[in-house]
Design an enzyme around this catalytic site. Structure first.
Site, PDB file in Angstrom:
ATOM      1  N   LYS A 204      11.123   0.571  -1.973  1.00 14.37           N
ATOM      2  CA  LYS A 204      10.314   0.152  -3.124  1.00 14.37           C
ATOM      3  C   LYS A 204      10.987   0.461  -4.628  1.00 14.37           C
ATOM      4  CE  LYS A 204       6.655   0.892   0.048  1.00 14.37           C
ATOM      5  NZ  LYS A 204       5.455   1.554   0.478  1.00 14.37           N
TER       6      LYS A 204
ATOM      7  N   GLY B 239      -1.612   5.683  -2.384  1.00 15.46           N
ATOM      8  CA  GLY B 239      -1.286   7.127  -1.951  1.00 15.46           C
ATOM      9  C   GLY B 239      -1.689   8.076  -3.340  1.00 15.46           C
TER      10      GLY B 239
ATOM     11  N   GLY C 131       0.941  -1.385   0.105  1.00 13.19           N
ATOM     12  CA  GLY C 131       0.033   0.003  -0.041  1.00 13.19           C
ATOM     13  C   GLY C 131       0.971   1.168  -0.084  1.00 13.19           C
ATOM     14  N   THR C 132       0.977   2.007  -1.084  1.00 11.16           N
ATOM     15  CA  THR C 132       1.887   2.810  -1.267  1.00 11.16           C
ATOM     16  C   THR C 132       1.866   4.112  -1.986  1.00 11.16           C
ATOM     17  OG1 THR C 132       4.251   2.516  -2.142  1.00 11.16           O
ATOM     18  CG2 THR C 132       2.531   1.917  -3.356  1.00 11.16           C
ATOM     19  N   THR C 133       2.932   4.773  -2.030  1.00  8.83           N
ATOM     20  CA  THR C 133       2.809   6.002  -2.900  1.00  8.83           C
ATOM     21  C   THR C 133       3.989   5.874  -3.775  1.00  8.83           C
ATOM     22  OG1 THR C 133       1.866   7.398  -1.359  1.00  8.83           O
ATOM     23  CG2 THR C 133       2.762   8.476  -3.199  1.00  8.83           C
TER      24      THR C 133
END
Lengths: 235, 214
Positions: free
Chosen positions: B50, B148, B17-19
Site C-alpha cells: 500500500k 484500522g 480497508g487498511t492501516t
C-alpha cells in the site's frame, strides 16, 4: 480540464461536509476588526486535526475565516488569491479592497447555490480600508455587513455575551477578552469545540495573526465536585 | 457468469480497508502499512503493497476504494514525473500533495479516497500531508489512516514524541500498525515499513511471525 469537474463533465453536488471547522466570532473595535476561531478540524464527531490555522490572510488588509467544510475553505482561499493576481494584470496599482473580496465571495457562493452545489461554509471577511469592514457570506450567498458576526454554535451562545460586554468602540484588549469568554462558553457547551483558539485583527497598520492560545475554563466548582449521586439517593 | 450480479449493489467494491501510518523523526520519516486488501469479507490480496511510489523521495499511502486511489496515484505519478523532468531537480512533497488534492476535491462526490502523502525534499526536509475524504490538505508531524487507525488513536496520542530517533520512530510505527491489525478485521497480514531519508529509501518486510502483537 481534468481538475475542473464542471468542464470535464462530472458535475458534483456537495451537500454534506466531511472535515469541518467550528464556530467563528468576529467583532469590530475602535481601531479595526478582530476575529477568533479555534484550531480544531473535526472529522464527523472525531476531533482529528487539532492544530489547524483556520485564519487566512487574503491581502495586506483583509482576513478571511469560515466555519464548515475545510476543503471548501481552502478552495475559497485559492479563489480569492486569484482575484488579487488578476488585478495585478491591469498594472495600475489598484488592489482589491476588503469589500471587493466580500462581494466576489457572495457572488461565487450564490452561483454555486443556484447549481445545488454549494460551498459548505459560513464565510467571514474582515478588513480595514480607511474604515473597518466586516461581512458575513452564508452558504446560500447572502451578503450581510455587520459590526459583529458569529457562526455555528456561537450564534446560540455568544450573542448574549457580546451584547452585554462589547460595543463597537471598545479597545482591542476588551474585544479580545469578549472573544475569549465566548470560546470558553463554547468549549463547555459545544461538542465540536476545542479550547485552543487563535485571534487575528486588521487595523490601519495591516493584519496581525496571533499565536494560538489556550482559554482557561473553570471546572472545580463545589457544585461540580460534590454532586455525588449517592447523596441524592440515600437522603 | 451472471453479469447482473457483479453490477448489482450487493457486489462489494474492492477497498483498502487498511492501516496506514507515517511519522517524521529527526532526519527523515518512517512509513508503515498492513497488507490486506478486502472485497467485502473476502481477502482479495493478502500481501499487498500500500506504499505507492510517486517519486524518488515521495510516497503515498492509500485508503478507501482501491480502484479510485490506484487511478489517482497513477495520474499523480505521471504529472510529478513530467514536472520533475522540466524542473531538473527533486519535486516538492507539497507539489505532489497538491496534485492529489485537486483530484480529491474536484471529484469529492464520486470518490472514496483518503490519502497520506509522505516524503522528503531538499527545500523543507521530511513532510507529511494528510488528505482526508473531502479534499482538504493538512500538514502534520505524524498521521494515521484507514479503518484500522480508529483503534490506535489512543496508543498513538500516548506514545508519540517529537524528535524521535530512527529506532524509536520505527518501533512506534511497527507497534501501532500491529495493534491496529490485531483488532481491525479489514487490516492484517504482514507489515511493510519504509524509511525515507535524504540519502536513501530502505524497505523492510515484517513477516507475520515477527509482527509484535498477534
Amino acid at each position: 480540464m481534468i481538475f475542473n469537474s464542471e468542464i470535464s463533465g462530472q458535475q458534483e453536488h456537495t451537500t454534506s461536509p466531511v472535515v469541518t471547522g467550528g464556530s467563528v466570532i468576529a467583532l469590530v473595535y475602535n481601531g479595526g476588526v478582530l476575529v477568533g476561531t479555534d484550531t480544531l478540524c473535526s472529522y464527523g464527531s472525531m476531533a482529528t486535526f487539532k492544530n489547524v490555522q483556520k485564519i487566512a490572510q487574503i491581502s495586506k488588509n483583509t482576513i478571511y475565516v469560515s466555519s464548515g467544510e475545510f476543503s471548501d475553505f481552502q478552495q475559497v482561499v485559492r479563489e480569492l488569491a486569484k482575484i488579487d493576481r488578476s488585478a495585478l494584470q491591469y498594472d495600475d496599482g489598484v488592489h482589491p479592497s476588503p469589500k471587493d473580496y466580500g462581494n466576489y465571495l457572495a457572488r461565487l457562493s450564490y452561483k454555486k447555490r443556484c447549481k445545488i452545489n454549494p460551498l459548505y461554509l459560513q464565510n467571514v471577511i474582515a478588513g480595514f480600508d480607511n474604515d473597518k469592514y466586516l461581512a458575513l457570506v452564508d452558504i446560500y450567498g447572502t451578503y450581510l455587513e455587520s459590526k459583529f458576526i458569529t457562526t455555528g454554535f456561537a450564534s446560540y451562545f455568544c450573542k448574549a455575551i457580546i451584547s452585554n460586554y462589547w460595543n463597537e468602540n471598545c479597545s482591542l484588549d476588551q474585544a479580545k477578552q469578549v472573544i475569549r469568554e465566548c470560546f470558553k462558553v463554547l468549549f463547555c457547551r459545544d461538542c465540536r469545540a476545542h479550547d485552543v483558539i487563535q485571534l487575528a485583527y486588521v487595523d490601519a497598520q495591516g493584519t496581525h495573526i496571533e499565536e494560538p492560545e489556550r482559554v482557561e475554563t473553570k471546572w472545580d466548582f463545589n457544585g461540580f465536585k460534590y454532586r455525588a449521586n449517592e447523596k441524592l439517593h440515600t437522603q | 457468469m451472471n453479469y447482473t450480479e457483479i453490477l448489482s449493489p450487493k457486489f462489494e467494491p474492492e477497498t483498502t480497508g487498511t492501516t496506514i501510518m507515517a511519522v517524521i523523526y529527526d532526519g527523515g520519516l518512517i512509513i508503515g502499512a498492513d497488507s490486506r486488501t478486502s472485497s467485502g469479507q473476502f481477502v482479495a490480496d493478502r500481501c499487498a503493497d500500500k506504499i505507492d511510489y510517486v517519486h524518488d523521495r515521495i510516497f503515498c499511502l492509500r485508503s478507501g476504494s482501491a480502484a479510485d486511489t490506484q487511478t489517482i496515484a497513477k495520474y499523480v505519478r505521471y504529472y510529478v514525473d513530467a514536472h520533475a523532468q522540466e524542473l531538473g531537480r527533486l519535486p516538492a512533497v507539497a507539489t505532489a500533495a497538491n496534485l492529489f488534492r485537486n483530484f480529491l476535491y474536484e471529484y469529492k462526490d464520486s470518490l472514496s479516497a483518503a490519502i497520506i502523502v509522505a516524503g522528503w525534499d531538499p527545500y523543507k526536509g521530511p513532510q507529511i500531508f494528510t488528505l482526508p475524504l473531502g479534499g482538504s490538505v493538512i500538514e502534520q508531524k505524524w498521521s494515521i489512516g484507514g479503518s484500522g487507525s480508529t483503534f490506535i488513536w489512543g496508543f498513538c496520542d500516548a506514545n508519540y514524541k517529537e524528535n524521535m530517533t530512527l529506532q524509536e520512530a520505527r518501533a512506534f510505527v511497527l507497534h501501532a500498525v500491529a495493534h491496529a491489525m490485531y483488532r481491525d478485521g479489514s487490516s492484517g497480514g504482514i507489515i511493510r515499513l519504509l524509511n525515507v531519508t535524504k540519502d536513501k529509501i530502505e524497505r523492510e518486510f515484517i513477516d507475520y511471525k515477527d509482527v509484535p502483537v498477534k
